[in-house]
Scaffold this motif. Structure first.
Motif, PDB file in Angstrom:
ATOM      1  N   GLU A  34       0.860  -1.186   0.000  1.00  0.00           N
ATOM      2  CA  GLU A  34       0.000   0.000   0.000  1.00  0.00           C
ATOM      3  C   GLU A  34       0.891   1.229   0.000  1.00  0.00           C
ATOM      4  O   GLU A  34       1.962   1.227   0.596  1.00  0.00           O
ATOM      5  CB  GLU A  34      -0.886   0.014   1.251  1.00  0.00           C
ATOM      6  N   ASN A  36       1.215   3.988   1.656  1.00  0.00           N
ATOM      7  CA  ASN A  36       0.887   4.817   2.815  1.00  0.00           C
ATOM      8  C   ASN A  36       1.897   4.566   3.931  1.00  0.00           C
ATOM      9  O   ASN A  36       2.718   3.654   3.871  1.00  0.00           O
ATOM     10  CB  ASN A  36      -0.549   4.567   3.291  1.00  0.00           C
ATOM     11  N   TRP A  39       1.925   1.057   5.746  1.00  0.00           N
ATOM     12  CA  TRP A  39       2.654  -0.014   5.067  1.00  0.00           C
ATOM     13  C   TRP A  39       4.158   0.136   5.273  1.00  0.00           C
ATOM     14  O   TRP A  39       4.855  -0.853   5.524  1.00  0.00           O
ATOM     15  CB  TRP A  39       2.324  -0.029   3.568  1.00  0.00           C
TER      16      TRP A  39
END
Length: 140
Positions: A34, A36, A39
């Motif tokens: 991910e 973000n 993660w």
């Protein structure tokens, strides 16, 4: 000097292999990928990421030491032996298939390294038993 090369390239291959296998293990444990912060935190919480960093640092310093003495052509080719070691470990650790195409590729890598090494040996001046470069016999 031959022992230096054998130990050096074995060490380089071990560090590079550690790096690649560590990245695979860290990535597997941090799935799903991910884009973000959560993660990234999950990824850097995996100890295998630090194995990859250690592998990169070890490979860098080993490579720098080898380059002081090794001819660049064969050395660069031999530095890619980890492709074969990673393939072999991937079959064992990750149950990836070992195909005829992969084996052919591994054989081609080995053949290329051998050919470059032989070409370098032919191009290098021959040394006499006392360690000095042999002369061609022509007067200078």
């Amino acid at each position: 000097m031959r022992r230096f090369y054998l130990i050096g390239f074995a060490l380089l291959m071990a560090f590079d292999t550690l790096t690649q296998i560590s990245f695979k293990l860290a990535g597997n444990h941090a799935l799903p990928v991910e884009a973000n912060l959560a993660w990234l935190l999950r990824l850097f919480g995996e100890p295998w990421v630090y194995g990859a960093v250690l592998g990169y640092l070890g490979a860098f310093f080993t490579w720098m030491s080898l380059l002081k003495h090794a001819p660049i052509g064969p050395a660069f080719a031999a530095s890619h032996l980890e492709v074969i070691s990673v393939m072999a470990l991937s079959v064992w650790l990750f149950h990836e298939p070992l195909t005829a195409t992969k084996l052919l590729g591994a054989a081609a890598i080995l053949a290329g390294i051998v050919c470059l090494g032989l070409a370098e040996r032919e191009a290098a001046p021959h040394e006499s038993p006392d360690g000095s470069a042999a002369r061609s016999g022509h007067a200078a």
